[in-house]
Design a protein around this motif. Structure first.
Motif, PDB file in Angstrom:
ATOM      1  N   ILE A  65      33.156  38.031  43.596  1.00  0.00           N
ATOM      2  CA  ILE A  65      32.237  37.092  42.944  1.00  0.00           C
ATOM      3  C   ILE A  65      32.397  37.173  41.427  1.00  0.00           C
ATOM      4  O   ILE A  65      32.414  36.151  40.737  1.00  0.00           O
ATOM      5  CB  ILE A  65      30.782  37.377  43.361  1.00  0.00           C
ATOM      6  N   THR A  66      32.520  38.383  40.908  1.00  0.00           N
ATOM      7  CA  THR A  66      32.680  38.571  39.463  1.00  0.00           C
ATOM      8  C   THR A  66      33.964  37.926  38.964  1.00  0.00           C
ATOM      9  O   THR A  66      33.973  37.243  37.922  1.00  0.00           O
ATOM     10  CB  THR A  66      32.671  40.069  39.112  1.00  0.00           C
ATOM     11  N   LEU A  67      35.058  38.113  39.685  1.00  0.00           N
ATOM     12  CA  LEU A  67      36.326  37.499  39.280  1.00  0.00           C
ATOM     13  C   LEU A  67      36.235  35.981  39.312  1.00  0.00           C
ATOM     14  O   LEU A  67      36.752  35.289  38.434  1.00  0.00           O
ATOM     15  CB  LEU A  67      37.472  37.997  40.166  1.00  0.00           C
ATOM     16  N   TYR A  68      35.555  35.441  40.323  1.00  0.00           N
ATOM     17  CA  TYR A  68      35.351  33.995  40.392  1.00  0.00           C
ATOM     18  C   TYR A  68      34.517  33.534  39.200  1.00  0.00           C
ATOM     19  O   TYR A  68      34.817  32.511  38.570  1.00  0.00           O
ATOM     20  CB  TYR A  68      34.673  33.596  41.701  1.00  0.00           C
ATOM     21  N   GLY A  69      33.467  34.278  38.868  1.00  0.00           N
ATOM     22  CA  GLY A  69      32.632  33.935  37.719  1.00  0.00           C
ATOM     23  C   GLY A  69      33.415  33.944  36.421  1.00  0.00           C
ATOM     24  O   GLY A  69      33.221  33.086  35.559  1.00  0.00           O
ATOM     25  N   MET A  70      34.322  34.910  36.284  1.00  0.00           N
ATOM     26  CA  MET A  70      35.158  34.959  35.082  1.00  0.00           C
ATOM     27  C   MET A  70      36.093  33.747  35.036  1.00  0.00           C
ATOM     28  O   MET A  70      36.247  33.128  33.979  1.00  0.00           O
ATOM     29  CB  MET A  70      35.968  36.257  35.065  1.00  0.00           C
ATOM     30  N   ALA A  71      36.693  33.412  36.178  1.00  0.00           N
ATOM     31  CA  ALA A  71      37.565  32.240  36.231  1.00  0.00           C
ATOM     32  C   ALA A  71      36.769  30.986  35.897  1.00  0.00           C
ATOM     33  O   ALA A  71      37.232  30.122  35.153  1.00  0.00           O
ATOM     34  CB  ALA A  71      38.203  32.115  37.621  1.00  0.00           C
TER      35      ALA A  71
END
Length: 152
Positions: free
Chosen positions: A81-87
């Motif tokens: 979820i965090t990586l998606y949020g960063m993207a």
């Protein structure tokens, strides 16, 4: 296995984003999302930016719970979820809405299709009649517009 959890979570987030954008942000929380469409903020912080905190809280809880339980699956779901949020931040806020003036003149067909789909979404200033609620995947017609240009 942990990498697979992160990867699957990242891709599931696209569907979650579509659903949340269409039914929550353009639904009962339109009051927070409206200024993102009517551009009444003059490039400053928007009420829409509160969604960052709203979405971060459950992710932080998952990360915490996963950490205190020997880095179980919840931790890796939180990482996805965090990586998606960063993207999302880099593509939506930096590339599409140009909060920082970089990547303005890209010729990348994928990025141009994403930008075009998002522009189509923003042509509707009200909460109804929207389109293109996704983020990393928009309707195929936008991809065709830019990928077909490169063929002779």
């Amino acid at each position: 296995m942990n990498f697979l959890i992160v990867l699957v979570t990242f891709f599931v987030m696209e569907g979650m984003t579509w659903l949340i954008h269409k039914y929550v942000m353009h639904g009962f929380l339109w009051t927070l999302h409206r200024d993102h469409h009517d551009h009444s903020n003059d490039g400053k912080m928007e009420r829409n930016d509160y969604f960052f905190a709203i979405f971060a809280i459950p992710t932080i809880a998952l990360m915490y719970y996963g950490t205190i339980n020997n880095f179980n699956a919840y931790f890796y779901i939180a990482i996805g979820i965090t990586l998606y949020g960063m993207a999302y931040f880099f593509v939506h806020d930096i590339f599409i809405h140009q909060r920082f003036k970089i990547l303005r003149d890209t010729k990348n067909p994928y990025l141009l299709a994403i930008r075009r789909g998002h522009k189509q979404h923003h042509k509707h200033t009200g909460k109804e009649h929207g389109e293109c609620f996704g983020f990393l995947w928009v309707p195929v017609k936008y991809f065709r517009m830019y990928f077909n240009k490169n063929k002779t």
